[in-house]
Enzyme design. Structure first.
Site, PDB file in Angstrom:
ATOM      1  N   LYS A  22       0.837  -1.203   0.000  1.00 34.08           N
ATOM      2  CA  LYS A  22       0.000   0.000   0.000  1.00 34.08           C
ATOM      3  C   LYS A  22       0.872   1.254   0.000  1.00 34.08           C
ATOM      4  O   LYS A  22       0.650   2.181  -0.775  1.00 34.08           O
ATOM      5  CB  LYS A  22      -0.881   0.019   1.267  1.00 34.08           C
ATOM      6  CG  LYS A  22      -1.523   1.355   1.549  1.00 34.08           C
ATOM      7  CD  LYS A  22      -2.330   1.346   2.827  1.00 34.08           C
ATOM      8  CE  LYS A  22      -1.546   1.736   4.057  1.00 34.08           C
ATOM      9  NZ  LYS A  22      -1.295   3.167   4.259  1.00 34.08           N
ATOM     10  N   ASN A  23       1.867   1.266   0.879  1.00 33.45           N
ATOM     11  CA  ASN A  23       2.645   2.495   1.048  1.00 33.45           C
ATOM     12  C   ASN A  23       3.625   2.751  -0.085  1.00 33.45           C
ATOM     13  O   ASN A  23       4.341   3.750  -0.072  1.00 33.45           O
ATOM     14  CB  ASN A  23       3.349   2.490   2.410  1.00 33.45           C
ATOM     15  CG  ASN A  23       2.340   2.684   3.533  1.00 33.45           C
ATOM     16  OD1 ASN A  23       1.195   3.056   3.273  1.00 33.45           O
ATOM     17  ND2 ASN A  23       2.742   2.422   4.759  1.00 33.45           N
ATOM     18  N   ARG A  94      -5.128  10.273   3.743  1.00 35.82           N
ATOM     19  CA  ARG A  94      -4.162  11.377   3.863  1.00 35.82           C
ATOM     20  C   ARG A  94      -2.987  11.219   2.895  1.00 35.82           C
ATOM     21  O   ARG A  94      -2.329  12.192   2.545  1.00 35.82           O
ATOM     22  CB  ARG A  94      -3.729  11.549   5.308  1.00 35.82           C
ATOM     23  CG  ARG A  94      -2.677  10.637   5.789  1.00 35.82           C
ATOM     24  CD  ARG A  94      -2.276  10.908   7.214  1.00 35.82           C
ATOM     25  NE  ARG A  94      -2.136  12.314   7.577  1.00 35.82           N
ATOM     26  CZ  ARG A  94      -1.123  13.100   7.256  1.00 35.82           C
ATOM     27  NH1 ARG A  94      -0.158  12.629   6.508  1.00 35.82           N
ATOM     28  NH2 ARG A  94      -1.062  14.344   7.672  1.00 35.82           N
ATOM     29  N   ASP A 118      -4.680  12.446  12.261  1.00 36.38           N
ATOM     30  CA  ASP A 118      -5.553  11.281  12.181  1.00 36.38           C
ATOM     31  C   ASP A 118      -5.428  10.468  13.448  1.00 36.38           C
ATOM     32  O   ASP A 118      -4.859  10.944  14.434  1.00 36.38           O
ATOM     33  CB  ASP A 118      -5.305  10.465  10.908  1.00 36.38           C
ATOM     34  CG  ASP A 118      -3.907   9.853  10.868  1.00 36.38           C
ATOM     35  OD1 ASP A 118      -3.181   9.956  11.878  1.00 36.38           O
ATOM     36  OD2 ASP A 118      -3.561   9.271   9.834  1.00 36.38           O
ATOM     37  N   ASP A 306       4.697   0.492  11.784  1.00 33.37           N
ATOM     38  CA  ASP A 306       3.491  -0.167  11.270  1.00 33.37           C
ATOM     39  C   ASP A 306       3.354  -1.623  11.724  1.00 33.37           C
ATOM     40  O   ASP A 306       2.357  -2.276  11.419  1.00 33.37           O
ATOM     41  CB  ASP A 306       3.462  -0.096   9.730  1.00 33.37           C
ATOM     42  CG  ASP A 306       3.296   1.325   9.230  1.00 33.37           C
ATOM     43  OD1 ASP A 306       2.894   2.191  10.036  1.00 33.37           O
ATOM     44  OD2 ASP A 306       3.572   1.589   8.042  1.00 33.37           O
TER      45      ASP A 306
END
Ligand code: EPU
Length: 418
Positions: A22-23, A94, A118, A306
């Site tokens: 994802k990142n 974001r 967030d 993470d």
């Protein structure tokens, strides 16, 4: 509203494959804006954030085809693109901020809604803004938007206060089309940075130092579209490794890069797991109760923030006590309140959490507040006695492809209930 219902007690066994990160993929999608024409990304995870980024690119004028079956996204970028990223999309994700650099580089202007804080912290943008100033852009804040423009960016020497992943990416994507040479010192070294550098290089960018603290970028006139295979998701792979250890099972994790997980895998060994790696897979097995281990989150190659919630979940049922120190996101310990609902014994003080292992957790309803907290709570549910119901599943959907089906296939007693 979906929930995940899991009844703990089953060891997970079998094989699982990891797809693109994802990142990384979100930034690669943004980087496609730098070249007119069709860029194709492969190994794209089927997650909600990719859908949101695709919508953002469409609003900027691109046509985007997302082939879920083949895990590919093709982005056709026109000569003229818009330069505004609206609040309704940015507030959902974001990471939308990563279009700031490419928009400025391509159009000389950008208006990107400010994402705000967030669930995991306040998340500043000051390094992005300071670097763009140095590259010759003016950046102001107006009505909740970052408004940037430039008459043409030029090379600059920039030193980040902290090796921020997002700031490194913004400045990299701005610098590849700037006039002259730029240097980013104290740059982030994450595998996702190496991935975007390698994609930009195939597009024609001139970059040296990817994966080190100093990136040197020589600006070029224009870039060409490309095809790129997204780097495998080290955080998803790490989550599976914790799942094997925590449930006393054995999982072979395929299509991953164990070298991106050196410290987390060493921690699992220290906790008593058996870990054996090849170039592209890692097998993790466990046949005793884990021994608690201290953890300190740091930028890569340090222990990744993470994976911190997943390791707190693991420590919470381990033998002994562990100190977990979070150095990246001040609010990431919020999730321990939820873990406490399952009977975990965790005391937090600022950026330290003292986790005292308990013999057993007991199932309860809990709320996921972000992606990794969600993963940590599912892991806890896998070992808790009775049923755990995880709310806030939409957060997990943002980062994990096929999470529940894969867990089920590995033997978990788990359902997603819509
Ligand atoms: N920071 C500033 N000013 C800036 C930029 C960052 O103060 O201008 C601070 C942040 O507030 C934070 C620290 O620097 O305390 C590190 O932030 P960084 O910029 O490195 O993080 P990010 O780019 O916002 C990405 C990932 C995160 C991951 C971090 C660290 C994406 C979309 N997000 O965030 O992933 O935790 O790097 O590795 O790439 C997740 O996937 O769950 C997640 C939160």
């Amino acid at each position: 509203m979906s929930v995940i219902e899991v009844t703990g007690g089953k060891p997970l066994r079998g094989e699982v494959a990891v797809v693109g990160a994802k990142n990384s993929v979100l930034k690669l999608m943004a980087a496609s804006l730098l070249a007119v024409g069709k860029t194709t990304l492969q190994n794209v995870p089927n997650i909600v954030d990719v859908v949101i980024m695709a919508e953002l690119l469409r609003r900027l004028g691109c046509s985007v085809q997302h082939d879920v079956e083949n895990r590919s996204v093709t982005i056709d970028v026109p000569d003229l693109i818009e330069h505004r990223a609206d609040y309704d999309l940015v507030r959902q994700m974001r990471a939308s901020i990563c279009v700031l650099g490419p928009l400025l580089a391509r159009t000389g202007q950008a208006e990107v809604a400010m994402p705000g804080g967030d669930a995991i912290g306040s998340r500043g943008l000051d390094f992005h803004i300071a670097g763009l100033h140095q590259l010759g852009a003016s950046v102001t804040s107006e009505h909740g938007y970052l408004v940037a423009d430039t008459k043409g960016m030029h090379g600059a020497s920039m030193t980040l206060d902290f090796p921020s992943v997002g700031a490194t990416e913004t400045l990299l994507m701005a610098a590849v089309l700037a006039r002259g040479v730029s240097v980013i010192d104290n740059a982030a070294r994450e595998p996702e940075i190496v991935d975007i550098c390698s994609m930009l290089e195939t597009m024609g960018a001139k970059i040296t130092g990817a994966g080190t603290s100093t990136l040197e970028i020589t600006g070029v006139e224009s870039l060409s579209p490309t095809t790129h295979h997204t780097v495998s998701d080290r955080i998803v792979a790490g989550t599976w490794a914790v799942a094997a250890t925590m449930t006393g099972g054995e999982i072979t994790i395929n299509d991953c890069h164990p070298e991106h997980l050196e410290i987390p895998l060493n921690k699992l060994s220290d906790m008593g797991a058996e870990v054996s790696s090849t170039q592209t897979s890692v097998k993790v097995s466990m046949n005793s109760r884990a021994k608690a281990q201290d953890i300190v989150t740091l930028p890569f190659p340090g222990f990744p923030t993470d994976l911190q919630p997943q390791f707190i979940a693991l420590n919470s049922v381990s033998d002994g006590a562990a100190m977990v120190t979070e150095n990246m996101f001040e609010a990431r310990f919020r999730f321990v309140q939820e873990l406490a609902r399952l009977g975990a014994n965790v005391k937090t003080d600022g950026h330290h959490a003292l986790v005292r292992g308990v013999e057993r957790l007991s199932g309860a309803p809990v709320e996921a507040t972000d992606i990794r907290a969600g993963a940590g709570l599912v892991l806890a549910g896998l070992v808790a006695e009775g049923k755990t119901v995880i709310h806030g599943v939409e957060h997990i959907d943002r980062g994990y492809t096929n999470f529940v089906p894969d867990l089920k296939r590995l033997g978990a007693d788990i359902e997603r209930v819509d």
